[in-house]
Scaffold this active site. Sequence first.
Site, PDB file in Angstrom:
ATOM      1  N   ARG A  23      -4.239  -0.391  -3.273  1.00 57.30           N
ATOM      2  CA  ARG A  23      -5.092  -1.574  -3.330  1.00 57.30           C
ATOM      3  C   ARG A  23      -5.859  -1.562  -4.656  1.00 57.30           C
ATOM      4  O   ARG A  23      -6.205  -0.494  -5.174  1.00 57.30           O
ATOM      5  CB  ARG A  23      -6.095  -1.596  -2.160  1.00 57.30           C
ATOM      6  CG  ARG A  23      -5.495  -2.011  -0.830  1.00 57.30           C
ATOM      7  CD  ARG A  23      -5.167  -3.515  -0.804  1.00 57.30           C
ATOM      8  NE  ARG A  23      -4.558  -3.928   0.463  1.00 57.30           N
ATOM      9  CZ  ARG A  23      -3.249  -4.087   0.656  1.00 57.30           C
ATOM     10  NH1 ARG A  23      -2.385  -3.836  -0.309  1.00 57.30           N
ATOM     11  NH2 ARG A  23      -2.784  -4.524   1.814  1.00 57.30           N
ATOM     12  N   HIS A  69       1.592  -8.165  -6.963  1.00 59.14           N
ATOM     13  CA  HIS A  69       1.577  -7.690  -5.560  1.00 59.14           C
ATOM     14  C   HIS A  69       2.908  -8.012  -4.863  1.00 59.14           C
ATOM     15  O   HIS A  69       2.942  -8.695  -3.837  1.00 59.14           O
ATOM     16  CB  HIS A  69       0.396  -8.316  -4.795  1.00 59.14           C
ATOM     17  CG  HIS A  69       0.007  -7.508  -3.573  1.00 59.14           C
ATOM     18  ND1 HIS A  69      -1.289  -7.386  -3.139  1.00 59.14           N
ATOM     19  CD2 HIS A  69       0.755  -6.802  -2.691  1.00 59.14           C
ATOM     20  CE1 HIS A  69      -1.319  -6.640  -2.045  1.00 59.14           C
ATOM     21  NE2 HIS A  69      -0.078  -6.277  -1.753  1.00 59.14           N
TER      22      HIS A  69
END
Length: 313
Positions: free
Chosen positions: A228, A276
């Site tokens: 993350r 992502h």
Amino acid sequence: MARLIISADGPEKFDVWKNAFAQVAPDLTVCSWYAPETKSEPADYVLVWTPEKDHYPALSGVKAIICTGAGVDHLLRAPEFPHHVPLVRMGGTQTAQLMADYVTWAAISLLRQARTWAIQQADGTWANNCIARTTAETRIAIMGLGHLGSSVATHLARVGFQVSGWKRSASVLPGVQVYAGQDALPDFLKTADILVNLLPSTPQTCGLVTYDFLTNLPKGAGFINVGRGDHVMQPDLIKALDDGVLSGAVLDVVTPEPLPVTSALWAHPKITVTPHVASEASPVMQADYVAQVIKSMERGETPALLCDPQKGY
Ligand code: NDP
């Protein structure tokens, strides 16, 4: 017959989900959260990514909330999230294989400094930058050796890298040197010519990657972030790259997402940014996984990727 309500990816994606579930689980009743008639009947299961606020009350009575992501930090942080309801993370073989493929690509890109080729190609420069170092001569260290990390580690070992991993609890993984707990972290970091972050975002791991943290790595190490964005203190990462503490970074996750066009990360000569995309299985593969989870729960079994709210992952 179990009834699944889908809000993941908004109303425009529902037909894609519906078709995917029709292929792999024709017996499952699949409804869109956004269809007015859906709200008149309760759901058994819900499939979500980022529910809107008004969605949360309807989640509190279901048998399980299934998330289209393997990371569920955003759900656990939402004040309205019903923590008493079982929360199941995305899994399945394609999710793990995609992550293993992505990290392999990123690791070899760092090993061969492929970012310099992209820069040279952009302005038509033919400059030799051969790097005579093989995967077998490279140590790769994975922070987070869970569902995805174990699969990535096993794959990288098969490719030929020397692989180590770090997690909270001790365990054995063939071909991988496992380090467990906070005390083992300094020794683990010393083994990282390339460091991969595959940790979940929790209060313990958020902000872990600082400049000082990175100085524990062998000088000129590479860094891959597929965990993350909030694990990394971004200015510290840039300083570590500028000072030569790191030689390069591949970032699939950043803060914020989407990354603003003004971010210094985009044009940095030692950073490759991807949006992502490391590991998102096809709708059919995700539907197949979700259908298996529902079937196993209907049989009274506990799903393998059930989130532990105490641990936060
Ligand atoms: P898991 O929960 O299966 O694994 C998490 C691992 O991290 C476990 O090995 C756990 O240790 C370890 N861990 C957690 N906290 C700590 C800590 N404080 N210190 C040391 N180790 C710790 O998660 P997954 O493998 O399924 O996913 C990992 C993360 O990958 C997700 O949370 C998400 O953030 C990210 N992700 C990114 C994607 C992308 O496309 N970029 C796609 C999918 C996921 P232990 O085993 O001892 O509990």
